[in-house]
Design an enzyme around this catalytic site. Structure first.
Site, mmCIF file in Angstrom:
data_model
loop_
_atom_site.group_PDB
_atom_site.id
_atom_site.type_symbol
_atom_site.label_atom_id
_atom_site.label_comp_id
_atom_site.label_asym_id
_atom_site.label_seq_id
_atom_site.Cartn_x
_atom_site.Cartn_y
_atom_site.Cartn_z
ATOM 1 N N CYS A 79 0.736 -0.866 0.127
ATOM 2 C CA CYS A 79 0.046 0.172 -0.420
ATOM 3 C C CYS A 79 0.974 1.558 0.117
ATOM 4 O O CYS A 79 0.523 2.114 -0.818
ATOM 5 C CB CYS A 79 -0.540 -0.057 1.273
ATOM 6 S SG CYS A 79 -2.144 -1.183 1.701
ATOM 7 N N CYS A 82 2.454 3.322 -3.597
ATOM 8 C CA CYS A 82 1.401 3.494 -4.117
ATOM 9 C C CYS A 82 0.768 5.078 -3.323
ATOM 10 O O CYS A 82 1.273 5.805 -4.285
ATOM 11 C CB CYS A 82 0.006 3.267 -4.282
ATOM 12 S SG CYS A 82 -0.161 2.027 -5.592
ATOM 13 N N HIS A 83 0.465 4.711 -1.618
ATOM 14 C CA HIS A 83 0.617 5.688 -0.910
ATOM 15 C C HIS A 83 1.324 6.482 0.036
ATOM 16 O O HIS A 83 0.463 7.346 0.546
ATOM 17 C CB HIS A 83 -0.856 5.296 -0.290
ATOM 18 C CG HIS A 83 -2.002 4.685 -1.007
ATOM 19 N ND1 HIS A 83 -2.971 5.749 -1.395
ATOM 20 C CD2 HIS A 83 -2.411 3.582 -1.400
ATOM 21 C CE1 HIS A 83 -4.354 5.072 -2.478
ATOM 22 N NE2 HIS A 83 -4.110 3.723 -2.229
ATOM 23 N N CYS A 117 -8.341 -2.265 -4.235
ATOM 24 C CA CYS A 117 -6.743 -1.473 -4.585
ATOM 25 C C CYS A 117 -5.972 -2.878 -4.302
ATOM 26 O O CYS A 117 -5.032 -3.147 -5.191
ATOM 27 C CB CYS A 117 -6.113 -0.785 -3.145
ATOM 28 S SG CYS A 117 -6.704 1.174 -3.171
ATOM 29 N N CYS A 180 -34.904 0.489 13.092
ATOM 30 C CA CYS A 180 -34.006 1.473 13.077
ATOM 31 C C CYS A 180 -34.146 2.918 14.149
ATOM 32 O O CYS A 180 -34.125 2.630 15.532
ATOM 33 C CB CYS A 180 -32.602 1.601 12.242
ATOM 34 S SG CYS A 180 -31.962 0.164 11.126
ATOM 35 N N CYS A 183 -35.647 2.534 17.923
ATOM 36 C CA CYS A 183 -34.933 2.633 19.247
ATOM 37 C C CYS A 183 -33.823 4.012 19.065
ATOM 38 O O CYS A 183 -33.642 4.725 20.104
ATOM 39 C CB CYS A 183 -34.009 1.751 18.473
ATOM 40 S SG CYS A 183 -34.707 -0.215 19.318
ATOM 41 N N HIS A 184 -33.276 4.203 17.685
ATOM 42 C CA HIS A 184 -32.214 5.039 18.201
ATOM 43 C C HIS A 184 -32.802 6.638 17.795
ATOM 44 O O HIS A 184 -32.158 7.430 18.016
ATOM 45 C CB HIS A 184 -30.943 5.092 17.247
ATOM 46 C CG HIS A 184 -30.469 3.167 17.090
ATOM 47 N ND1 HIS A 184 -29.791 2.576 18.731
ATOM 48 C CD2 HIS A 184 -30.785 2.015 16.179
ATOM 49 C CE1 HIS A 184 -29.149 1.889 18.198
ATOM 50 N NE2 HIS A 184 -29.658 0.745 17.715
ATOM 51 N N ARG A 221 -21.807 -4.971 12.953
ATOM 52 C CA ARG A 221 -22.819 -4.502 14.402
ATOM 53 C C ARG A 221 -24.287 -4.148 13.395
ATOM 54 O O ARG A 221 -25.613 -4.705 14.074
ATOM 55 C CB ARG A 221 -23.043 -2.595 14.737
ATOM 56 C CG ARG A 221 -23.254 -2.887 16.209
ATOM 57 C CD ARG A 221 -23.319 -3.741 16.491
ATOM 58 N NE ARG A 221 -24.298 -2.841 17.656
ATOM 59 C CZ ARG A 221 -24.777 -3.053 18.488
ATOM 60 N NH1 ARG A 221 -25.382 -4.876 18.012
ATOM 61 N NH2 ARG A 221 -25.797 -3.431 19.558
ATOM 62 N N CYS A 225 -27.882 -6.215 15.040
ATOM 63 C CA CYS A 225 -29.084 -6.069 15.397
ATOM 64 C C CYS A 225 -30.287 -6.328 14.176
ATOM 65 O O CYS A 225 -31.621 -6.898 14.772
ATOM 66 C CB CYS A 225 -29.290 -4.442 14.465
ATOM 67 S SG CYS A 225 -28.192 -3.279 15.747
#
Length: 264
Positions: A79, A82-83, A117, A180, A183-184, A221, A225
């Site tokens: 990586c 290139c970066h 990449c 979602c 609740c949130h 995550r 849920c």
């Protein structure tokens, strides 16, 4: 690795007992009233996140740094080839993902960008979702944006995907018929099954979750849920999950990246 955890199922059941299904249409949280999940944690957990010497997520960041500098694939390229120095070249990158990829005609998240990449530039096999290597590289890249505001680019190209993510966030689904947002957006800050309902702002992913005893992605995550509300769970990398990620990042716009965060 199981994503169906007992606390998530208990939390979903508690939502039903509190009759969240009878709630009206959810109202989005005003920008001035948004809070990171960090603010809902206990003092000891916040201290763990604050100190890089005790933050267990930093172990993945260190592994990611090694992978960043390691040559891979038929191209025998790292990586860094290139970066260059990630502290400069990757600064702000995590704050802008998911981002539109012209070659794919849709947004991709940070994990997909890393794998693209690998495949296109390093001529290496993509890393598996939730693998130690992909989590480590993602955490290392995202760590370079810590403290920067989340600012996904929303334009004519990304707007349809943002709206698709918004629809998923507000759509009732699963055997428990929950969304979602119920609740949130509508019930954040309340206690269910001994846990505080956070506002679901993805400020720290990949993050170390004490429940998991390991690092995990935002998609892990989200799938957790969906399992909890007994809904159909898309595969890792599914367009529906990336669109939801984009909406959640837009919803958290202006909030600061915390990667690697720690959560209960």
């Amino acid at each position: 690795m199981s994503i169906c955890t007992r606390p998530c199922l208990v939390l979903a059941a508690a939502c039903v007992l509190l009759d969240l299904r009878a709630a009206g249409a959810a109202a989005e949280i005003p920008l001035a009233e948004r809070h990171s999940g960090y603010e809902f944690m206990g003092r000891e957990t916040r201290a763990m996140q604050d100190d890089d010497a005790t933050n267990p997520g930093m172990l993945w960041v260190l592994d990611g740094e090694a992978l960043w500098n390691r040559k891979a694939g038929a191209a025998d390229r790292a990586c860094a080839d290139c970066h260059g120095d990630a502290r400069a070249s990757m600064k702000g990158v995590a704050a802008r993902h998911p981002a539109f990829d012209p070659a794919r005609g849709r947004p991709v998240n940070l994990e997909q960008r890393i794998n693209a990449c690998r495949a296109e530039r390093q001529k290496a096999a993509p890393l598996a979702y939730e693998s130690k290597e992909l989590l480590a590289l993602t955490a290392y890249v995202a760590r370079q944006s810590r403290g920067l505001p989340i600012e996904p680019a929303i334009d004519a190209r990304t707007r349809p995907f943002l709206e698709a993510g918004r629809e998923t966030f507000h759509r009732r689904q699963g055997q428990l018929n929950l969304s979602c947002a119920l609740c949130h957006d509508d019930n954040w800050g309340k206690h269910l099954a001994g846990s505080v309902i956070p506002q679901a702002h993805p400020t720290g992913y990949p993050l170390y979750r004490l429940e998991w005893q390991g690092l995990g992605s935002l998609q892990r995550r989200l799938r957790n849920c969906l399992t909890g509300i007994r809904a159909q769970v898309p595969d890792f990398g599914a367009a529906e999950l990336v669109d939801l990620e984009l909406f959640l990042m837009w919803r958290a716009r202006g909030m600061k990246i915390e990667t690697p965060a720690v959560r209960p």
